[in-house]
Design a protein around this motif. Structure first.
Motif, mmCIF file in Angstrom:
data_model
loop_
_atom_site.group_PDB
_atom_site.id
_atom_site.type_symbol
_atom_site.label_atom_id
_atom_site.label_comp_id
_atom_site.label_asym_id
_atom_site.label_seq_id
_atom_site.Cartn_x
_atom_site.Cartn_y
_atom_site.Cartn_z
ATOM 1 N N GLU A 139 26.906 58.085 -41.921
ATOM 2 C CA GLU A 139 27.701 56.772 -42.291
ATOM 3 C C GLU A 139 28.930 56.912 -41.600
ATOM 4 O O GLU A 139 29.940 56.613 -42.340
ATOM 5 N N ASP A 168 22.881 56.192 -40.452
ATOM 6 C CA ASP A 168 23.682 55.155 -40.677
ATOM 7 C C ASP A 168 23.056 53.702 -40.719
ATOM 8 O O ASP A 168 21.726 53.597 -40.545
ATOM 9 N N ASP A 169 23.538 52.842 -41.052
ATOM 10 C CA ASP A 169 23.128 51.413 -41.127
ATOM 11 C C ASP A 169 23.163 50.863 -39.899
ATOM 12 O O ASP A 169 23.836 51.243 -38.751
ATOM 13 N N THR A 170 21.856 50.339 -39.813
ATOM 14 C CA THR A 170 21.579 49.602 -38.315
ATOM 15 C C THR A 170 21.116 48.221 -38.746
ATOM 16 O O THR A 170 20.667 47.867 -39.635
ATOM 17 N N GLN A 171 21.089 47.344 -37.813
ATOM 18 C CA GLN A 171 20.586 45.887 -37.853
ATOM 19 C C GLN A 171 19.175 45.916 -37.327
ATOM 20 O O GLN A 171 18.906 46.216 -36.283
ATOM 21 N N MET A 196 27.900 48.640 -36.342
ATOM 22 C CA MET A 196 26.660 48.389 -36.924
ATOM 23 C C MET A 196 25.956 47.550 -36.116
ATOM 24 O O MET A 196 25.923 46.184 -36.203
#
Length: 214
Positions: A139, A168-171, A196
């Motif tokens: 993150e 981590d966050d991804t689209q 992101m």
């Protein structure tokens, strides 16, 4: 959304996260992950660290030198120093002096000379740290103002055959409805997440810097 804004954000809020957040004494300030079988909050908070540990032991030989890109207050490396048998040295870097002060105090309390923490931008790390077996980022990548340079610098810090673990966050979908795009942009703005990106974009940038997905 530059590194100064990210530094100021964590300088202002890290102690608040630790004081009022529900970290169950783990000092993790990343999100809890709840895969099947995880039923306790402390285990959910440590699960990202456990994924890194499993990556480390899956290497041949198991990773001995580890680099935490965006280490927070040091919880990832401290976890690995306790539960990764092959652990010999760990370097944690954060752009936030407040976070590194806390990490250094924790390393001192642990009396573990294998732990090292420093204030550093992970977009510059390749000039200072080399030949690491495993780098990881939990993150933190999404805060990068230049995602391509993140992968370039991570690759420079690794030995030939080393690995990068990214959590981590991804689209998930590249094409969004206008309302979804507005909501996502609000999320990026308030959490300072310029990187992101769609997963395909992330993978493309990694591959462009000699990192192959496993």
């Amino acid at each position: 959304w530059d590194s100064t804004a990210v530094r100021d954000y964590y300088n202002a809020n890290t102690r608040r996260f630790l004081r009022w957040g529900k970290d169950q004494g783990t000092y993790n300030i990343h999100g809890a992950l709840w895969p099947p079988g995880i039923t306790r909050l402390d285990k959910a908070l440590e699960y990202a660290n456990e994924l890194v540990r499993k990556t480390a032991i899956g290497m041949a030989p198991p990773a001995a030198s580890l680099l935490d890109l965006g280490c927070g207050v040091g919880s990832g490396l401290i976890y690995l120093s306790r539960y990764l048998k092959s652990f010999q040295k760990g370097y944690g870097i954060s752009i936030s002096p407040v976070q590194i002060d806390i990490a250094l105090d924790r390393a001192k309390s642990a009396k573990d000379p294998r732990l090292h923490f420093a204030v550093m931008d992970f977009l510059e790390v390749g000039a200072y740290i080399k030949q690491m077996d495993l780098a990881f980022s939990i993150e933190a990548f999404a805060h990068a103002s230049d995602p391509g340079r993140f992968f370039q610098q991570a690759a420079m810090a690794l030995r030939p055959g080393g690995k990068l673990a990214l959590i981590d966050d991804t689209q998930v979908r590249e094409h969004l409805h206008p309302k979804e795009e507005r909501l996502l942009q609000t999320y990026r703005q308030h959490w300072l997440l310029p990187s992101m990106l769609p997963e395909s974009s992330v993978l493309g940038l990694a591959e462009a810097n000699s990192l192959a997905l496993e």
